[in-house]
Motif scaffolding. Sequence first.
Motif, PDB file in Angstrom:
ATOM      1  N   ASN A 135      41.833  23.461  51.971  1.00 32.44           N
ATOM      2  CA  ASN A 135      42.503  24.743  51.717  1.00 32.44           C
ATOM      3  C   ASN A 135      43.200  24.779  50.420  1.00 32.44           C
ATOM      4  O   ASN A 135      43.905  24.114  50.237  1.00 32.44           O
ATOM      5  CB  ASN A 135      43.274  24.905  52.929  1.00 32.44           C
ATOM      6  CG  ASN A 135      43.892  26.441  52.819  1.00 32.44           C
ATOM      7  OD1 ASN A 135      43.256  27.295  52.522  1.00 32.44           O
ATOM      8  ND2 ASN A 135      45.073  26.295  53.191  1.00 32.44           N
ATOM      9  N   HIS A 139      46.044  26.931  48.779  1.00 31.96           N
ATOM     10  CA  HIS A 139      47.187  28.128  49.130  1.00 31.96           C
ATOM     11  C   HIS A 139      46.842  29.509  48.463  1.00 31.96           C
ATOM     12  O   HIS A 139      46.923  30.626  48.814  1.00 31.96           O
ATOM     13  CB  HIS A 139      48.442  27.587  49.274  1.00 31.96           C
ATOM     14  CG  HIS A 139      48.440  26.406  50.097  1.00 31.96           C
ATOM     15  ND1 HIS A 139      48.252  26.703  51.607  1.00 31.96           N
ATOM     16  CD2 HIS A 139      48.791  25.449  50.076  1.00 31.96           C
ATOM     17  CE1 HIS A 139      48.655  25.424  52.190  1.00 31.96           C
ATOM     18  NE2 HIS A 139      48.987  24.678  51.131  1.00 31.96           N
ATOM     19  N   GLU A 140      47.063  29.267  47.052  1.00 33.44           N
ATOM     20  CA  GLU A 140      47.115  30.421  46.497  1.00 33.44           C
ATOM     21  C   GLU A 140      45.731  30.769  45.392  1.00 33.44           C
ATOM     22  O   GLU A 140      45.147  29.738  44.877  1.00 33.44           O
ATOM     23  CB  GLU A 140      48.423  30.256  45.059  1.00 33.44           C
ATOM     24  CG  GLU A 140      49.480  30.086  45.849  1.00 33.44           C
ATOM     25  CD  GLU A 140      50.045  31.217  46.441  1.00 33.44           C
ATOM     26  OE1 GLU A 140      49.844  32.222  46.197  1.00 33.44           O
ATOM     27  OE2 GLU A 140      50.700  31.010  47.472  1.00 33.44           O
ATOM     28  N   GLN A 141      45.532  31.978  45.424  1.00 31.22           N
ATOM     29  CA  GLN A 141      44.194  32.266  44.565  1.00 31.22           C
ATOM     30  C   GLN A 141      44.198  31.771  43.244  1.00 31.22           C
ATOM     31  O   GLN A 141      43.282  31.349  42.488  1.00 31.22           O
ATOM     32  CB  GLN A 141      43.955  33.856  44.608  1.00 31.22           C
ATOM     33  CG  GLN A 141      42.972  34.526  43.930  1.00 31.22           C
ATOM     34  CD  GLN A 141      41.755  34.056  44.748  1.00 31.22           C
ATOM     35  OE1 GLN A 141      41.682  34.009  46.020  1.00 31.22           O
ATOM     36  NE2 GLN A 141      40.472  33.783  44.183  1.00 31.22           N
ATOM     37  N   ALA A 142      45.353  31.829  42.455  1.00 31.55           N
ATOM     38  CA  ALA A 142      45.427  31.304  41.138  1.00 31.55           C
ATOM     39  C   ALA A 142      45.145  29.951  40.972  1.00 31.55           C
ATOM     40  O   ALA A 142      44.737  29.487  39.772  1.00 31.55           O
ATOM     41  CB  ALA A 142      47.133  31.508  40.709  1.00 31.55           C
ATOM     42  N   ASN A 143      45.328  29.078  41.969  1.00 31.48           N
ATOM     43  CA  ASN A 143      44.638  27.453  41.756  1.00 31.48           C
ATOM     44  C   ASN A 143      43.330  27.487  42.063  1.00 31.48           C
ATOM     45  O   ASN A 143      42.753  26.387  42.213  1.00 31.48           O
ATOM     46  CB  ASN A 143      45.477  26.777  42.669  1.00 31.48           C
ATOM     47  CG  ASN A 143      47.043  26.646  42.272  1.00 31.48           C
ATOM     48  OD1 ASN A 143      47.239  26.471  41.177  1.00 31.48           O
ATOM     49  ND2 ASN A 143      47.976  26.787  43.211  1.00 31.48           N
ATOM     50  N   ARG A 144      42.620  28.471  42.389  1.00 31.93           N
ATOM     51  CA  ARG A 144      40.995  28.338  42.731  1.00 31.93           C
ATOM     52  C   ARG A 144      40.271  28.540  41.516  1.00 31.93           C
ATOM     53  O   ARG A 144      40.602  29.124  40.618  1.00 31.93           O
ATOM     54  CB  ARG A 144      40.663  29.414  43.935  1.00 31.93           C
ATOM     55  CG  ARG A 144      41.412  29.117  45.231  1.00 31.93           C
ATOM     56  CD  ARG A 144      41.104  30.276  46.200  1.00 31.93           C
ATOM     57  NE  ARG A 144      41.972  30.093  47.420  1.00 31.93           N
ATOM     58  CZ  ARG A 144      42.190  30.898  48.465  1.00 31.93           C
ATOM     59  NH1 ARG A 144      41.754  32.119  48.373  1.00 31.93           N
ATOM     60  NH2 ARG A 144      42.952  30.567  49.485  1.00 31.93           N
ATOM     61  N   GLY A 145      39.214  27.906  41.865  1.00 35.17           N
ATOM     62  CA  GLY A 145      38.143  28.115  40.575  1.00 35.17           C
ATOM     63  C   GLY A 145      38.409  27.277  39.505  1.00 35.17           C
ATOM     64  O   GLY A 145      37.918  27.231  38.326  1.00 35.17           O
ATOM     65  N   LYS A 146      39.343  26.303  39.462  1.00 33.46           N
ATOM     66  CA  LYS A 146      39.793  25.256  38.582  1.00 33.46           C
ATOM     67  C   LYS A 146      38.933  23.777  38.504  1.00 33.46           C
ATOM     68  O   LYS A 146      39.323  22.935  37.886  1.00 33.46           O
ATOM     69  CB  LYS A 146      41.239  25.084  38.458  1.00 33.46           C
ATOM     70  CG  LYS A 146      42.045  26.348  37.994  1.00 33.46           C
ATOM     71  CD  LYS A 146      43.650  26.178  38.129  1.00 33.46           C
ATOM     72  CE  LYS A 146      44.170  27.276  37.542  1.00 33.46           C
ATOM     73  NZ  LYS A 146      45.774  27.202  37.510  1.00 33.46           N
ATOM     74  N   GLN A 168      30.272  32.847  51.973  1.00 29.86           N
ATOM     75  CA  GLN A 168      31.439  33.748  51.799  1.00 29.86           C
ATOM     76  C   GLN A 168      31.162  35.055  52.502  1.00 29.86           C
ATOM     77  O   GLN A 168      32.057  35.552  53.192  1.00 29.86           O
ATOM     78  CB  GLN A 168      31.831  34.156  50.142  1.00 29.86           C
ATOM     79  CG  GLN A 168      32.718  35.040  49.976  1.00 29.86           C
ATOM     80  CD  GLN A 168      34.304  34.487  50.141  1.00 29.86           C
ATOM     81  OE1 GLN A 168      34.581  33.352  50.170  1.00 29.86           O
ATOM     82  NE2 GLN A 168      35.174  35.353  50.414  1.00 29.86           N
TER      83      GLN A 168
END
Length: 146
Positions: A97, A99-106, A136
């Motif tokens: 998991n 938590h924040e969208q900003a950390n996804r896709g990295k 999804q």
Amino acid sequence: MLEVQTLETQRLRLKGVTPEIIHQLFQKCSKTEMISFFGTDESGYQRYHLMHEKGMTTYNQSLYFFVLFDKESQQAIGEYGFHTWNFTHRRAELFYNIHEQANRGKGLMKEALAKIIDFGFKELQLHRIQAYCRIQYGFSSTSTSL
């Protein structure tokens, strides 16, 4: 039980958490400290509180996961680990998991995956690691054994 481990990747520090650690944190830490430690919000805190109150283990199953900390910011960004860890059959299911969208896709979960799997096979002495993936926008799921 197991000694709590800390793993590292290029960008992440992974801090091991067991049911015993969760119980200790609830006995010794304030709600604010718990939210900060897990890098979660009120709903996440309530989920951990329910785990503490209702239990996380049975006679042959438990969990072991890691809180993922970004090395640069020192902030908790998510969890990655094993649930439905069956001691008898030496198998577990993988979960993660962010938590924040900003950390996804990295690529952070991909970066941590090798360390998590290696830990499972070597330290937990698992014979099988299973991951369930949810599509999804669909209703089907797929199962993959690693």
